[in-house]
Every structure is written in C-alpha cells, then in structure tokens.
Design a protein around this motif. Structure first.
Motif, PDB file in Angstrom:
ATOM      1  N   ILE A  12       0.835  -1.203   0.000  1.00  0.00           N
ATOM      2  CA  ILE A  12       0.000   0.000   0.000  1.00  0.00           C
ATOM      3  C   ILE A  12       0.869   1.253   0.000  1.00  0.00           C
ATOM      4  O   ILE A  12       0.609   2.216  -0.735  1.00  0.00           O
ATOM      5  N   GLY A  13       1.903   1.267   0.829  1.00  0.00           N
ATOM      6  CA  GLY A  13       2.758   2.443   0.945  1.00  0.00           C
ATOM      7  C   GLY A  13       3.382   2.853  -0.376  1.00  0.00           C
ATOM      8  O   GLY A  13       3.454   4.049  -0.696  1.00  0.00           O
ATOM      9  N   MET A  14       3.815   1.887  -1.164  1.00  0.00           N
ATOM     10  CA  MET A  14       4.431   2.184  -2.458  1.00  0.00           C
ATOM     11  C   MET A  14       3.427   2.783  -3.432  1.00  0.00           C
ATOM     12  O   MET A  14       3.797   3.534  -4.342  1.00  0.00           O
ATOM     13  N   ARG A  15       2.140   2.448  -3.278  1.00  0.00           N
ATOM     14  CA  ARG A  15       1.096   3.019  -4.137  1.00  0.00           C
ATOM     15  C   ARG A  15       0.678   4.413  -3.643  1.00  0.00           C
ATOM     16  O   ARG A  15       0.304   5.272  -4.447  1.00  0.00           O
ATOM     17  N   LEU A  16       0.707   4.605  -2.331  1.00  0.00           N
ATOM     18  CA  LEU A  16       0.256   5.871  -1.757  1.00  0.00           C
ATOM     19  C   LEU A  16       1.301   6.972  -1.912  1.00  0.00           C
ATOM     20  O   LEU A  16       0.950   8.145  -2.088  1.00  0.00           O
ATOM     21  N   LEU A  17       2.584   6.611  -1.859  1.00  0.00           N
ATOM     22  CA  LEU A  17       3.659   7.599  -1.907  1.00  0.00           C
ATOM     23  C   LEU A  17       3.571   8.521  -3.130  1.00  0.00           C
ATOM     24  O   LEU A  17       3.599   9.750  -2.979  1.00  0.00           O
ATOM     25  N   PRO A  18       3.480   7.993  -4.364  1.00  0.00           N
ATOM     26  CA  PRO A  18       3.384   8.912  -5.513  1.00  0.00           C
ATOM     27  C   PRO A  18       2.146   9.803  -5.479  1.00  0.00           C
ATOM     28  O   PRO A  18       2.197  10.951  -5.930  1.00  0.00           O
ATOM     29  N   ARG A  19       1.031   9.311  -4.921  1.00  0.00           N
ATOM     30  CA  ARG A  19      -0.167  10.129  -4.828  1.00  0.00           C
ATOM     31  C   ARG A  19       0.075  11.324  -3.890  1.00  0.00           C
ATOM     32  O   ARG A  19      -0.314  12.455  -4.195  1.00  0.00           O
ATOM     33  N   LEU A  20       0.726  11.074  -2.756  1.00  0.00           N
ATOM     34  CA  LEU A  20       1.009  12.148  -1.809  1.00  0.00           C
ATOM     35  C   LEU A  20       1.941  13.187  -2.414  1.00  0.00           C
ATOM     36  O   LEU A  20       1.767  14.399  -2.203  1.00  0.00           O
ATOM     37  N   LEU A  21       2.925  12.721  -3.181  1.00  0.00           N
ATOM     38  CA  LEU A  21       3.838  13.661  -3.826  1.00  0.00           C
ATOM     39  C   LEU A  21       3.125  14.455  -4.914  1.00  0.00           C
ATOM     40  O   LEU A  21       3.372  15.656  -5.089  1.00  0.00           O
ATOM     41  N   GLU A  22       2.228  13.813  -5.648  1.00  0.00           N
ATOM     42  CA  GLU A  22       1.439  14.510  -6.670  1.00  0.00           C
ATOM     43  C   GLU A  22       0.609  15.634  -6.043  1.00  0.00           C
ATOM     44  O   GLU A  22       0.404  16.680  -6.660  1.00  0.00           O
ATOM     45  N   LEU A  23       0.127  15.401  -4.831  1.00  0.00           N
ATOM     46  CA  LEU A  23      -0.696  16.393  -4.145  1.00  0.00           C
ATOM     47  C   LEU A  23       0.144  17.507  -3.523  1.00  0.00           C
ATOM     48  O   LEU A  23      -0.413  18.445  -2.922  1.00  0.00           O
ATOM     49  N   GLY A  24       1.457  17.412  -3.650  1.00  0.00           N
ATOM     50  CA  GLY A  24       2.346  18.479  -3.197  1.00  0.00           C
ATOM     51  C   GLY A  24       2.769  18.406  -1.752  1.00  0.00           C
ATOM     52  O   GLY A  24       3.273  19.401  -1.201  1.00  0.00           O
TER      53      GLY A  24
END
Length: 476
Positions: A12-24
């Motif tokens: 899950i963490g590997m999938r969530l990380l890029p989303r959090l970075l995309e959100l700034g």
C-alpha cells in the motif's frame, strides 16, 4: 502538509507515496532499511527517509517534530502464525510513543472490516491495533477495507494462481463466505481523500467496492474476465490445515500467510454503510473493473509494488544487509567468466533474469528445483519477479532475494531463500575489461551441506556453463 508514511516500502505504501507527492505534500518515509525502498532517484530526491523498526525500543529525536499527518500501514499477518498479534500490538504502542513526540494532528490507519461478532485472530489483531491507536494524542481516522484487488496484491495473485492453474477446483466450504472486494485504486483514493479532513477525525469507516460476492463468485468472475470457464466443487471435509496447504502448494503464497488467510476467510467481510464514500463523493469500482485495471497495469509493466517483495514472502525474517559481503573462507564456489562484446546488452540480459524470462539455460531443471523446494517448505519459483527489467535491493526473484542491484557498477548479487543445508549467493559482474564474471558461492552447514554441494556439481557444470554463455550473447 508534512506526512509521516510508515510501511513506505510495503504494497500500500508504495502506491500511496506517488499520490502524496502529486498532491504536493512533504513525505517522510519510515522504513526498516532504506536500501530496500524501491523508488527511482527522482522520487528519492523529493522525500526524507527515516530508518525505524517499530518492534524495537523507542529512540528519542528519531523522527521530525513537525509532522502534520501520519499513515499507519504496518501489518505483521504474514510474519507468523502464532505471535503476529503481539507484534502488531507492540508496533502500535511504539508508534503512539513516536507520534506523541512529533505533535502530529491526525493519524490514518488502514485496517480490515470487523463487523462479525466472532473474529479471526487476524481481524481481532486489527481491531486491537485500532483500539491502541485511539489512545494516541492525535485524531484518528480508521479505514476498514475488505479484500484488496490490484496488480501485485496478495489476494489478487492468489485468485490469479488458482484460476489460471486449476480450471477444475475442489474447494473448502469457506469459498461460500461473502466478502466485499475493493480495488487498490479506490483504497488509495480513500486514503488520500481523508487527509486533513476534520469531519473524519476520531471515527472509523468501512470501505468496499460495488459488489458483495462469495469467494466462489470471485473465482468465477475472474475466469470470465480472462475469457475462460472454471468449475468449482465445494466439499465440507477440507480442514483449515488442509485448506492452508492447498493454498500454499497451488499459489505463490507463503504457508504462514495461507494459514492466516484461511482463518479470516471463514468470516464475512462486508461493509456496513457507505458514509465515507458519500462524504468524499467517491465512486467505487466493481470487482470486474478492478480486475481489468489490474491487468492493464500488468500488461503495461507498470506494477509499482507486490506483496511478494516483502520480506515475509520468503524464509528470512531478518536484515539481509550482513549477507552483502560474500564470504571468502569456508565456502565452495563455482566461478565462470567470459569476454563479452556488448556489455550494455549483457547487463540488460542480467537485469531480466528469472520470472517470465527464466534462467537462460535449463529452465525445466530450475522448475524442478523450485518444485522440490516447495515440497520441502520453501518458497519455490512461483513468486517470479515484480517487473520484467527493473530490480531493486530487497526484491524477490523466484527463490532468490536481491541483495545488491548496482547497474552503474554492473553488479547483481542474489541470496538464496530456498531450503538448503547452508547459505548460497549468486553474483553477476561485468568488469572494466568487459569480462562477465558469474560466481555461485555456497557456505555449507556441516557434512550434509558439503554432500549436497558435491552431489549437484555435475548439474552446475551444465546449468551455470549454459547460463553464462546465453547471457553473454542473448538478445532478449
């Protein structure tokens, strides 16, 4: 916001990380070994990494003191069949201590749906962790999910193995249990959607997909999505232990995970309401849509993470860092070398080894060795590899674990997770003179280890000799 992401190198963490970075957001990734965080250099430059083991004594000033939101994505179900609940409780308690030092405002915990009166040990543990986290000095938001369906998820890969390998299945009666699968994309949407939302503070929400299905219906719908039929015969005589062995031998799952999964599959896992979906105005996908999205990722080689790369998918529940230094004394070796004309192509060949590509020579012999390993309680070859030509330290690669993947230094080092009377390494390196070195090193344990090595020397002659020749000239 500044986010503290635990389990950053997990599925899950590997999938969530890029989303959090995309959100700034600023992201601080908490991992036990930073060398195992399988991200590219661009991502590494954008995050902060903290090495921390939540099962060990809490250390002062280890994490930043200005964290806004923390994600708790730590689970130990695959690590043990006996004391994983104790480990999960200890981990949650230590997490609370760290969070109390950080001044965090909100913690988001991904749990499991716990609506049955009688819960499995796994789900009881998830509920206990939830209770512990509620004692923290922050606002807690709990998301309770059912089976997660996505490329690389344990549930999806088990269903895939069963359906692809067994067109006719004799199954235990738990396949008639109802569940509410949810796509990984929906899970990430929910996890990121509650971030900083005060109307989700100090509350627990069930999250699920559009469909409520039995496991039998899930198997049938998978087959339909893939364009074939399967037949499932349910029998009442399969005990939990037999069911666990059935999953272990047919699928790529570990025996520990199989035991805990079977224990949970007897429980109905269905969401009570859609409060959070309505609150966030999110539309979940159907099970068939989740399968379709998973295969699009697989076909495009865009699988970001897989449960198979977690340490608990193998035999060694310990830090493999100490194995990077290949021993020189008290070992037996098979060393081969060959001059190569195109080192860049050869390096690409090395980086594709295992999985669908195979081992370049005698693949049927490798499969037999994998089958023998599975019979003796090992991991076998079914784990494969997550990506066809990308390798990171810590990744699983058939019955090996990647210790070092240094493309600049032109070196790949693997450590065996098969059952052996000793320890084994397999190394590939191209030197500055464009010579490919292939070295198999074995540190035997006693007489049995030495007898094992010498008994397979004839096979090594053909297998390792053929492998280095084909790697040096193959155009894959």
């Amino acid at each position: 916001m500044k986010i503290f992401l635990t389990g950053a190198n997990g599925y899950i963490g590997m999938r969530l990380l890029p989303r959090l970075l995309e959100l700034g957001h600023e992201v601080v990734c908490a991992v036990r070994d930073q060398k195992r965080l399988s991200v590219d250099e661009e991502t590494l430059s954008r995050i902060e990494i903290v090495e921390i083991d939540f099962l060990k004594e809490v250390k002062a000033d280890l994490i930043p003191g200005d964290i806004d939101v923390g994600y708790y994505l730590i689970h130990s179900m695959s690590s043990s069949t006996q004391d994983f609940d104790e480990k999960e409780a200890l981990s949650a308690e230590n997490f609370n201590t760290y969070m109390n030092q950080s001044g965090v405002k909100q913690v988001i915990y991904l749990s499991g749906i716990v609506n049955d009166e009688e819960l499995s040990k796994h789900l009881k543990s998830r509920k206990n962790v939830e209770n512990i986290l509620y004692q923290g000095s922050y606002h807690l938001t709990v998301l309770r999910a059912g089976i997660i369906v996505g490329s690389g998820s344990s549930s999806f890969e088990i269903i895939r193995d069963l359906c692809e390998k067994l067109p006719v299945m004799i199954t235990p009666k738990w396949v008639l249990t109802r569940t509410q699968p949810i796509g990984i994309r929906d899970v990430i949407n929910f996890l990121s959607g509650v971030l900083g939302r005060e109307d989700t503070y100090d509350d627990s929400f069930d999250i699920g997909g559009k469909d409520i299905l039995t496991y039998k219906e899930m198997l049938h719908q998978y087959a339909k999505a893939r364009g074939f039929k399967n037949w499932i015969i349910t029998v009442p005589i399969m005990t939990p232990k037999l069911s666990s062995y059935w999953l272990y031998f047919v699928t790529s799952t570990s025996y520990k995970l199989a035991v805990n999964l079977v224990d949970s599959m007897k429980m109905e896992v269905v969401a009570r309401d859609n409060r959070l979906q309505d609150l966030l105005k999110l539309e979940s996908h159907t099970y068939m849509e989740a399968i379709d999205m998973a295969f699009k990722k697989i076909e495009q080689n865009l699988v970001i993470s897989s449960w198979k790369d977690s340490m608990v998918s193998g035999r060694f529940q310990k830090n493999l860092e100490k194995y990077i230094q290949v021993p020189k004394y008290g070992v037996l070796k098979d060393e081969k070398k060959i001059k190569v004309d195109d080192p860049d192509q050869v390096l690409r060949n090395i980086w594709k080894i295992g999985g669908e590509q195979g081992w370049y020579y005698g693949n049927w012999l490798w499969k037999i060795r994998g089958f023998i390993d599975k019979l003796t309680g090992g991991v076998g070859l079914r784990r494969g590899r997550t990506h066809p030509d990308k390798i990171y330290p810590g990744d699983s690669l058939d019955f090996w674990r990647v210790l070092l993947a240094d493309k600049k230094g032109k070196r790949l080092l693997l450590f065996a997770e098969m059952r052996l009377p000793g320890e084994a390494w397999l190394e590939f390196k191209i030197d500055k003179n464009n010579v490919l070195h292939q070295t198999a090193t074995f540190r035997p344990k006693g007489l049995r280890g030495r007898l094992y090595w010498y008994s397979i020397v004839p096979f090594h002659y053909f297998i390792f000799g053929g492998m280095i020749r084909n790697i040096s000239r193959a155009k894959t």
